[in-house]
Enzyme design. Structure first.
Site: not given
Length: 286
Positions: A170, A225
Site C-alpha cells: 500500500k 486507489d
C-alpha cells in the site's frame, strides 16, 4: 459455497469457546437461579426484518458447544431471503442451555445477516459487468471469521484473510521502501529468501504509478486507489489485461455501478464489514 480455508474446525472451536467464555464467565447465573436444571423447553429464531440470512450453520455449532443434547429443527438455510415473521429454526432441550447460548447466537446471526444482506445488495448493482465484489481487513477484531464468512454467504468474494496470506504493497509500504520499483523488488527478494509463494498486489494512486508497476512487473494484481471513473477507464486501457485490476477507496452504492462499468475486475468495499446495520431477529420461547 466452497468452504474457505479459514473455516477450519479448530478456528471455529476457538472462536466459539472464547466468545462463550467472555459471556458466561463462571456461570450463567440468571438461568441457573431462575430455571430448574431439569426443565425442558423450546424456542424459535424469529426474523423481524428483511434481508439475507447468515449464521445458521454457526448457530448449530454454538448450541452444540453449550449442550450437545440440544436439538435443532432447521427451517431456513444460510443465504435464504427472509422477511418479517419467518422462522429460521427451532431449538429444543434444556431450558438453561437455550438461554445460555441465546445471546451469542443472536449476536453472530444478526451481524452476519446484516453483512450478507448488504453484500447481496451491492452485488446486485454489479449486474451486467464482470466486476467481483471484495471485502477488506476492516473487520471487528476477533470477529473476522464470521464477517468474512457472511460476505461469502451474501455472494461476495473474500480478499486476503490477514497479513499472512498475501502481500499488498500500500501507499505507506511504497513510501517507506523508496518507491514502487523498490517495494516490488524487496517483496520478490523476501519471497525467494523465505521460500514463500504469495501473490503480490500493489496499490497505485495515479496513472504514473500504474505505469511504474507495469514497468517493474512480477505482481499479481494492481489496486487503483481513490481514482475517478475517468481515471479508472484510462488505467484499464493502459494495463490492457496484463494484470487484474481492483478499484478501491470510498466506493458507495451510488458510485459502485459506474465504477464496475469502467472494466475493473474487482471492487473492494470496506463498508461491507465496518458500517453495517444488523438484521433484527430474536430467539423466542413458544
Amino acid at each position: 459455497m466452497q468452504t474457505p480455508p479459514y473455516l477450519t474446525p479448530e478456528a471455529l472451536d476457538t472462536f466459539i469457546r472464547t466468545a462463550l467464555a467472555e459471556d458466561i464467565g463462571d456461570g450463567d447465573h440468571s438461568a441457573l437461579s431462575a430455571i430448574p436444571a431439569e426443565a425442558q423447553n423450546r424456542a424459535h429464531l424469529l426474523i423481524k426484518d428483511e434481508g439475507v440470512l447468515a449464521g445458521v450453520a454457526l448457530a448449530h455449532l454454538i448450541f452444540r458447544a453449550v449442550d450437545a443434547d440440544l436439538r435443532i429443527e432447521q427451517r431456513l438455510e444460510d443465504g435464504a431471503r427472509v422477511k418479517h415473521g419467518d422462522v429460521a429454526f427451532i431449538v429444543e432441550g434444556r431450558a438453561q442451555s437455550i438461554l445460555t447460548a441465546e445471546r451469542l447466537v443472536l449476536n453472530c446471526m444478526q451481524r452476519m445477516s446484516g453483512i450478507a444482506t448488504r453484500t447481496a445488495y451491492l452485488n446486485s448493482l454489479l449486474a451486467g459487468t464482470n466486476a467481483k465484489l471484495l471485502d477488506t481487513r476492516k473487520t471487528t477484531p476477533n470477529f473476522r471469521l464470521c464477517e468474512k464468512w457472511a460476505v461469502l454467504i451474501g455472494g461476495g468474494v473474500n480478499h486476503r484473510y490477514g497479513l499472512f496470506d498475501m502481500i499488498i504493497l500500500k501507499d505507506n509500504h511504497v513510501d517507506y521502501a523508496g518507491g514502487i520499483r523498490q517495494a516490488i523488488a524487496a517483496s520478490q527478494s523476501y519471497l525467494a529468501r523465505t521460500g514463500r509463494q504469495l501473490p503480490i498486489e500493489v496499490e497505485t494512486r495515479n496513472l504514473s504509478e500504474v505505469q511504474q508497476v507495469l514497468d517493474a512487473g512480477g505482481v499479481t494484481r494492481i489496486m487503483l486507489d481513490n481514482m475517478s471513473p475517468a481515471q479508472l477507464r484510462e488505467a484499464v486501457a493502459l494495463v490492457a489485461g496484463r494484470y487484474p485490476l481492483e478499484a478501491s477507496g470510498g466506493i458507495t452504492e451510488e458510485t459502485i455501478a459506474e465504477v464496475a462499468a469502467t472494466g475493473v475486475d474487482y471492487i473492494s468495499v470496506g463498508a461491507l464489514t465496518h458500517s453495517i446495520r444488523s438484521l433484527d431477529m430474536s430467539l423466542k420461547a413458544f
